[in-house]
Design a protein around this motif. Structure first.
Motif, PDB file in Angstrom:
ATOM      1  N   UNK A  43      10.898 -31.809  22.344  1.00 16.30           N
ATOM      2  CA  UNK A  43      12.244 -31.895  21.752  1.00 16.30           C
ATOM      3  C   UNK A  43      12.342 -31.049  20.489  1.00 16.30           C
ATOM      4  N   UNK A  44      11.309 -31.131  19.645  1.00 17.11           N
ATOM      5  CA  UNK A  44      11.293 -30.359  18.390  1.00 17.11           C
ATOM      6  C   UNK A  44      11.285 -28.867  18.681  1.00 17.11           C
ATOM      7  N   UNK A  45      10.429 -28.462  19.625  1.00 13.21           N
ATOM      8  CA  UNK A  45      10.308 -27.046  19.957  1.00 13.21           C
ATOM      9  C   UNK A  45      11.653 -26.506  20.457  1.00 13.21           C
ATOM     10  N   UNK A  46      12.276 -27.293  21.331  1.00 17.76           N
ATOM     11  CA  UNK A  46      13.522 -26.872  21.936  1.00 17.76           C
ATOM     12  C   UNK A  46      14.623 -26.709  20.875  1.00 17.76           C
ATOM     13  N   UNK A  47      14.658 -27.648  19.953  1.00 18.26           N
ATOM     14  CA  UNK A  47      15.687 -27.635  18.911  1.00 18.26           C
ATOM     15  C   UNK A  47      15.401 -26.529  17.888  1.00 18.26           C
ATOM     16  N   UNK A  48      14.165 -26.491  17.404  1.00 24.84           N
ATOM     17  CA  UNK A  48      13.851 -25.579  16.297  1.00 24.84           C
ATOM     18  C   UNK A  48      13.761 -24.115  16.698  1.00 24.84           C
ATOM     19  N   UNK A  49      13.267 -23.845  17.888  1.00 27.03           N
ATOM     20  CA  UNK A  49      13.034 -22.444  18.258  1.00 27.03           C
ATOM     21  C   UNK A  49      14.050 -21.892  19.252  1.00 27.03           C
ATOM     22  N   UNK A  50      14.646 -22.768  20.066  1.00 23.42           N
ATOM     23  CA  UNK A  50      15.585 -22.262  21.067  1.00 23.42           C
ATOM     24  C   UNK A  50      17.011 -22.738  20.815  1.00 23.42           C
ATOM     25  N   UNK A  51      17.140 -23.707  19.909  1.00 20.67           N
ATOM     26  CA  UNK A  51      18.449 -24.299  19.635  1.00 20.67           C
ATOM     27  C   UNK A  51      19.094 -24.843  20.917  1.00 20.67           C
ATOM     28  N   UNK A  52      18.263 -25.491  21.730  1.00 19.75           N
ATOM     29  CA  UNK A  52      18.748 -26.038  22.998  1.00 19.75           C
ATOM     30  C   UNK A  52      18.505 -27.548  23.035  1.00 19.75           C
ATOM     31  N   UNK A  53      19.447 -28.262  23.681  1.00 16.62           N
ATOM     32  CA  UNK A  53      19.196 -29.684  23.934  1.00 16.62           C
ATOM     33  C   UNK A  53      18.678 -29.848  25.356  1.00 16.62           C
TER      34      UNK A  53
END
Ligand code: G3P
Ligand code: MG
Length: 331
Positions: free
Chosen positions: A258-268
């Motif tokens: 979840x962190x990776x997706x939010x912080x690096x891809x800005x995706x939910x």
């Protein structure tokens, strides 16, 4: 590589599927990268689909593993995408980290333990120089023990990664568990309780490399250690278990994804898919955690419709097919 796969997922779609890949038997076989791996990861990068790696293997820091995989897979991989068997050991209580700890696994595990905050990690081969008769089968003692074991006690035994010195590891670990308060060379007579906690990074009986038959994993070591301990004391050994299929490891992986997706891809993330080759480890763990399990036929599981004991939600031939399936579901 050219992306000749039918890509249906819109790049702009609001939520993306999250993918959790096992490594051995799914993306690599021993020293060889499976041919489908390159294209699979390229597709995911192109589509901004978040993925992490969740392996029961280890022996290096998450940072080193990310560098190694980037080179092998030809895509940029960050340490924030890596969960190793021993990753949750960074959360072992500080009072244990301050004491001497026996680290079982390749030599590199000592550095990993230090990076997690363990202040006095020691390998069994270093302990031999303290009293060589503790394991009287080594012709030459090659390593020094950095601590005075006549004075200091152990705080824990931690199985970090597959060991190639089972005999001396099991002998010394049993000595520590049966000692008086973790003081090596002493013994509880009669035996009352395990002197220090025992942590394991993984418990897979088998794993798959490029030998035709699957190889013994940490679970095999665990059986040997547990059996000998029971034989010595009459009581079962207590083990704090990490790695797949344990829930603690999945909680750790979920947070990371979840962190990776939010912080690096800005995706939910919409749904999480877990791709693995080992039914009793990857599939059991994903099913228990409520993730969509996908079993490939390139590792421990090789042929057949599905595993009989731990059936996956979906079975495909290889990792590229797993991603094609995920894209077909998420459109
Ligand atoms: O030593 C590696 C083995 O325990 C399993 O690795 O990537 O299949 O979880 P993996
Ligand atoms: Mg595997």
């Amino acid at each position: 590589p050219k992306l000749d796969v039918n890509i249906n997922l819109e790049v702009t779609k609001h939520k993306k599927p999250g993918i959790v890949f096992d490594i051995d038997g799914v993306l690599v076989k021993g020293k060889n990268v499976l041919p489908e791996t390159f294209k699979t990861l390229k597709i995911l990068d192109t589509l901004h689909i978040p993925y992490i790696f969740l392996t029961n293997g280890g022996g290096k820091t998450e940072k080193k593993k990310a560098q190694e995989l980037s080179k092998r897979f030809h895509v940029p991989i960050r340490e924030e995408q890596i969960v190793l068997g021993h990753s949750p050991m960074r959360n072992v209580p500080d009072e244990i980290k301050k004491k001497i700890t026996l680290i079982i696994g390749p030599d590199t595990c000592k550095e990993v333990a230090k990076s997690y905050g363990f202040e006095k990690p020691v390998l069994s081969k270093e302990i031999l120089s303290w009293k060589p008769e503790i394991w009287p089968f080594e012709d030459q003692i090659m390593f020094d023990c950095p601590y005075d074991l006549d004075k200091e006690s152990f705080g824990a035994v931690l199985m970090f990664s597959d060991s190639c010195t089972w005999g001396q590891d099991i002998q010394i670990a049993c000595d520590i568990f049966r000692s008086q308060n973790g003081k090596l060379g002493t013994q509880q007579v009669p035996y009352v309780k395990q002197a220090v906690p025992c942590y394991f990074a993984a418990a897979d009986l088998l794993w798959s490399n490029n030998f035709p038959l699957s190889r013994f994993g940490q679970g095999a070591f665990k059986i040997a250690l547990s059996k000998l301990f029971k034989e010595l004391t009459g009581k079962p050994i207590e083990i704090i278990q990490f790695g797949k299929p344990e829930k603690t490891t999945y909680d750790f992986a979920k947070e990371l994804l979840e962190k990776f997706s939010k912080n690096y891809l800005n995706e939910e993330i919409s749904n999480v898919y877990a791709v693995g080759d080992n039914p009793s480890v990857d599939i059991l763990g994903a099913n228990n955690y409520g993730w969509h399990s996908i079993l490939v036929r390139t590792g421990v599981f090789k042929t057949g419709e599905n595993d009989k004991i731990y059936p996956a939600k979906t079975v495909v031939n290889n990792v590229l097919d797993s991603v094609k399936f995920i894209l077909s579901q998420e459109n």
